[in-house]
Design an enzyme around this catalytic site. Structure first.
Site, PDB file in Angstrom:
ATOM      1  CB  THR A  98      -0.942   0.017   1.215  1.00 45.04           C
ATOM      2  OG1 THR A  98      -0.172  -0.001   2.400  1.00 45.04           O
ATOM      3  CG2 THR A  98      -1.853  -1.192   1.205  1.00 45.04           C
TER       4      THR A  98
ATOM      5  CB  THR B 242       1.629   5.516   3.692  1.00 45.41           C
ATOM      6  OG1 THR B 242       0.527   6.222   3.197  1.00 45.41           O
ATOM      7  CG2 THR B 242       2.467   6.400   4.592  1.00 45.41           C
ATOM      8  CB  CYS B 243       2.943   0.309   3.778  1.00 46.91           C
ATOM      9  SG  CYS B 243       1.443   0.390   4.718  1.00 46.91           S
ATOM     10  CB  SER B 244       5.239   0.493  -0.686  1.00 47.41           C
ATOM     11  OG  SER B 244       4.658  -0.775  -0.600  1.00 47.41           O
TER      12      SER B 244
END
Lengths: 162, 232
Positions: free
Chosen positions: B116, B118-120
């Site tokens: 996703t 922001t995560c990545s």
């Protein structure tokens, strides 16, 4: 729900995917399949070995042949979220025709009666492996595996049946 | 958690309405209302139509005042749980939170979902980048946890070219996330993400939480590597 069978009509449902401009889209199965010839390919999980290395590549490679036989859409459906499906689709740079659709909540898989409980493997409820050919929503070919086995649900078998 | 509160209230109203339908067989459903009451409320009610069943699950897992699992806080001992991952030999392996934290300084951080945005793009890479610095400050283990299966975590790790500096661990059934009381219910979102983890980063010493940066949902304000460095 009993597993979908030949002669039945594809249930309606919505699946998600990220389009070319990275927008989340929701597509209606009937919208994609009505008046068309479609192949639905069900897999237990994105990035899992058999799915990634055998089942899906077979359809990507046979896509042109399937199209030549009148197939309008080839849809890979998995109970994964659309972010994961998008990332998985991107690993197939040679893919031109196969759409990777997310059945994140598993609702469509349930509507097809093709759930596969993989909770013991930490995967939750997923989809059985299958390849279904439908013509104007009517299922003409339903090659459904027991669980995640890969015996009859490949592209070759669909091509033979067309 | 306003979303969970509103949805739980809507669901409660819907179920109460159903209690007056006499045409359906009766069943007993245990609810946790969003109140400060310590006693769970039991309703003898008619079963909910199928379409409301997902809301039942929503209430049971996302109630902010659930009395069974309060949210982890500084000073708490981390609950034990088993997480999984694929080793460099391609074999599926499991590791317990106890293994990760006993006698060690461990950073655990969680993301709502592999791949996703922001995560990545920010959270995980931030920890990969600062891993050396963090380890120079005495951190023994840095691990990222997500409610995704181990296949997906492996693919994500390879996609971001993460080496051994940060472990990517699967909380496939969400048990650890639930035990920490940090679930994030995204079931009502069209993306089909189900119940995931809130974003957080924590530092545990011998399994006891010393630093906890817990976000509201998936926002990214104080749970990054920089903030953890400052706290050390």
């Amino acid at each position: 729900m009993a597993p979908i069978a030949v002669g039945a009509s594809l249930p309606e449902g919505s699946l998600q995917w990220f389009d070319e401009s990275d927008q989340l889209q929701s597509v209606s199965v009937h919208g994609l399949a009505k008046d068309k010839k479609v192949v639905l390919v069900g897999v237990p999980g994105a990035f899992t070995p058999t799915c990634s290395m055998q089942h899906v590549p077979g359809f990507i490679q046979s896509a042109e042949e399937l199209k030549a036989k009148g197939v309008d859409e080839i849809l890979v459906i998995s109970v994964n979220d659309p972010f994961v499906m998008k990332a998985w689709a991107e690993t197939y740079s040679e893919n031109n025709h196969v759409k990777f659709l997310a059945d994140g909540s598993g609702k469509y898989t349930e509507a097809l009666g093709l759930e596969l409980d993989l909770s013991e493997k930490g995967l939750g409820t997923r989809s059985r492996r299958y390849a279904i050919f439908a013509d104007d929503l009517i299922v003409k070919v339903a090659n459904i595996e027991e669980g995640g086995a890969f015996t009859i649900s490949g592209a070759e078998d669909i091509l033979k049946a067309l | 958690m306003a979303t969970a509160t509103t949805t739980a209230a809507t669901f409660s109203t819907a179920v109460r309405r159903l209690c007056f339908q006499t045409s359906l067989p009766s069943t007993s459903i245990r609810l946790r209302h969003v109140t400060t009451s310590a006693r769970p409320t039991r309703l003898i009610s008619t079963p909910t139509p199928h379409r409301l069943l997902p809301l039942l699950r929503l209430s049971a897992t996302a109630s902010p005042s659930s009395t069974t699992t309060s949210t982890i806080s500084v000073g708490d001992k981390l609950p034990d749980a088993t997480l999984s991952y694929f080793g460099s030999d391609g074999e599926l392996k499991t590791i317990t939170v106890s293994d990760l934290t006993k006698g060690k300084k461990t950073i655990l951080f969680a993301v709502p979902g592999a791949f996703t945005p922001t995560c990545s793009q920010k959270h995980l890479p931030g920890f990969v980048e600062k891993a050396k610095e963090l380890k120079a400050k005495g951190v023994d283990v840095i691990a990222c946890v997500s409610v995704n299966d181990a296949f997906v975590m492996k693919a994500w790790k390879e996609d971001l070219k993460v080496g051994d500096e940060v472990l990517l661990l699967s909380d496939g059934n969400g048990a650890f996330t639930k035990a920490l009381g940090v679930e994030l219910d995204l079931s009502d979102k069209p993306v089909g993400l189900g119940v995931r983890s809130r974003r957080y980063s924590l530092l545990a010493e011998d399994g006891v939480v010393k630093v906890l940066n817990l976000e509201e949902g998936g926002s990214f304000t104080n749970s990054g590597a920089e903030d953890m460095l400052k706290a050390l």
